[in-house]
Design a protein around this motif. Structure first.
Motif, PDB file in Angstrom:
ATOM      1  N   ASP A  90     -15.247 -19.493 -62.625  1.00  0.00           N
ATOM      2  CA  ASP A  90     -14.264 -20.026 -61.699  1.00  0.00           C
ATOM      3  C   ASP A  90     -13.352 -18.916 -61.189  1.00  0.00           C
ATOM      4  O   ASP A  90     -13.104 -17.930 -61.895  1.00  0.00           O
ATOM      5  N   PHE A  91     -12.858 -19.096 -59.975  1.00  0.00           N
ATOM      6  CA  PHE A  91     -11.865 -18.167 -59.442  1.00  0.00           C
ATOM      7  C   PHE A  91     -10.776 -18.954 -58.734  1.00  0.00           C
ATOM      8  O   PHE A  91     -10.985 -20.084 -58.288  1.00  0.00           O
ATOM      9  N   SER A  92      -9.606 -18.347 -58.644  1.00  0.00           N
ATOM     10  CA  SER A  92      -8.521 -18.918 -57.844  1.00  0.00           C
ATOM     11  C   SER A  92      -7.755 -17.774 -57.187  1.00  0.00           C
ATOM     12  O   SER A  92      -7.525 -16.735 -57.793  1.00  0.00           O
ATOM     13  N   LEU A  93      -7.420 -18.001 -55.950  1.00  0.00           N
ATOM     14  CA  LEU A  93      -6.721 -17.016 -55.147  1.00  0.00           C
ATOM     15  C   LEU A  93      -5.514 -17.702 -54.526  1.00  0.00           C
ATOM     16  O   LEU A  93      -5.658 -18.708 -53.830  1.00  0.00           O
ATOM     17  N   LEU A  94      -4.310 -17.178 -54.801  1.00  0.00           N
ATOM     18  CA  LEU A  94      -3.076 -17.776 -54.301  1.00  0.00           C
ATOM     19  C   LEU A  94      -2.599 -17.031 -53.063  1.00  0.00           C
ATOM     20  O   LEU A  94      -2.711 -15.798 -52.986  1.00  0.00           O
ATOM     21  N   PHE A  95      -2.038 -17.790 -52.120  1.00  0.00           N
ATOM     22  CA  PHE A  95      -1.578 -17.238 -50.847  1.00  0.00           C
ATOM     23  C   PHE A  95      -0.192 -17.761 -50.504  1.00  0.00           C
ATOM     24  O   PHE A  95       0.152 -18.888 -50.854  1.00  0.00           O
ATOM     25  N   ASP A  96       0.531 -16.945 -49.765  1.00  0.00           N
ATOM     26  CA  ASP A  96       1.750 -17.394 -49.095  1.00  0.00           C
ATOM     27  C   ASP A  96       1.421 -17.519 -47.616  1.00  0.00           C
ATOM     28  O   ASP A  96       0.971 -16.549 -47.001  1.00  0.00           O
ATOM     29  N   PRO A  97       1.602 -18.708 -47.023  1.00  0.00           N
ATOM     30  CA  PRO A  97       1.283 -18.882 -45.600  1.00  0.00           C
ATOM     31  C   PRO A  97       2.416 -18.405 -44.697  1.00  0.00           C
ATOM     32  O   PRO A  97       3.591 -18.494 -45.045  1.00  0.00           O
ATOM     33  N   LEU A  98       2.034 -17.899 -43.534  1.00  0.00           N
ATOM     34  CA  LEU A  98       2.978 -17.423 -42.537  1.00  0.00           C
ATOM     35  C   LEU A  98       2.452 -17.837 -41.167  1.00  0.00           C
ATOM     36  O   LEU A  98       1.264 -17.661 -40.882  1.00  0.00           O
ATOM     37  N   VAL A  99       3.325 -18.381 -40.328  1.00  0.00           N
ATOM     38  CA  VAL A  99       2.937 -18.745 -38.966  1.00  0.00           C
ATOM     39  C   VAL A  99       3.088 -17.508 -38.088  1.00  0.00           C
ATOM     40  O   VAL A  99       4.169 -16.917 -38.030  1.00  0.00           O
ATOM     41  N   LYS A 100       2.003 -17.125 -37.425  1.00  0.00           N
ATOM     42  CA  LYS A 100       2.044 -15.988 -36.510  1.00  0.00           C
ATOM     43  C   LYS A 100       2.586 -16.448 -35.155  1.00  0.00           C
ATOM     44  O   LYS A 100       2.603 -17.638 -34.853  1.00  0.00           O
ATOM     45  N   SER A 101       2.996 -15.494 -34.322  1.00  0.00           N
ATOM     46  CA  SER A 101       3.620 -15.833 -33.035  1.00  0.00           C
ATOM     47  C   SER A 101       2.677 -16.596 -32.104  1.00  0.00           C
ATOM     48  O   SER A 101       3.127 -17.363 -31.260  1.00  0.00           O
ATOM     49  N   ASN A 102       1.351 -16.428 -32.252  1.00  0.00           N
ATOM     50  CA  ASN A 102       0.400 -17.143 -31.393  1.00  0.00           C
ATOM     51  C   ASN A 102      -0.008 -18.499 -31.959  1.00  0.00           C
ATOM     52  O   ASN A 102      -0.870 -19.169 -31.416  1.00  0.00           O
TER      53      ASN A 102
END
Length: 184
Positions: A90-102
């Motif tokens: 198993d694997f898990s990858l954590l992210f922080d989301p960011l809204v880009k200008s487009n």
């Protein structure tokens, strides 16, 4: 007097029939919005977004042997498994989301575990990019340790498109603007 009354009745009848059969000339026009203006906006909670993601991924991965999930909580989490020496890992990858200008969404990788072992994010992103079937609007950048969801390239079956306007996971707010397809 009778002739005047008959004349009034005939004149009134002709006037009435003319008014009834003449087409309506009043036209209601709606002002066109500026080009690129969204048709409507959508506000989602994390729970609602997770239901949409799960539905889309289940449909997208129907005939795929490799399955993965994307779950949104305090962070976005990409999870799945792969075979290593005939063992499922198993694997898990954590992210922080960011809204880009487009209006695209950039997911910045913050932590990666394979089993209980923390590993370099760039190596695994490169592996995932080569080994997993991803939609064409999902771009991995192993050097920057990001995944970009190019919503500008994602189109619904009816031609509508969406752009992210706000993602605040702590406040449980995800806002999207939805655009109608260009007229032909």
């Amino acid at each position: 007097m009778t002739l005047v009354l008959i004349g009034l009745l005939l004149g009134s009848g002709v006037w009435f029939v003319t008014k009834v059969v003449t087409p309506v000339t009043d036209r209601v026009t709606t002002p066109a919005g500026p080009t690129g203006e969204p048709a409507f906006t959508v506000s989602l909670t994390k729970r609602q977004l997770n239901r949409i993601i799960t539905y889309y991924l289940n449909d997208y991965q129907k005939n795929s042997q490799i399955k993965y999930t994307l779950t949104v909580a305090d962070q976005a989490k990409l999870g799945g498994s792969f075979k290593f020496f005939n063992q499922t890992v198993d694997f898990s990858l954590l992210f922080d989301p960011l809204v880009k200008s487009n209006g695209d969404i950039e997911l910045k990788a913050t932590k990666l575990n394979i089993g209980q072992l923390p590993v370099p994010i760039s190596y695994v992103l490169s592996y995932v990019g080569h080994s997993y079937k991803l939609p064409n609007w999902v771009k991995l950048n192993s050097k920057q340790e990001t995944i970009v969801l190019e919503l500008s390239k994602f189109k619904l079956a009816n031609g509508m498109r969406a752009k992210a306007t706000k993602i605040d996971l702590a406040s449980d707010e995800i806002d999207l603007s939805v655009f109608l397809p260009s007229s032909k």
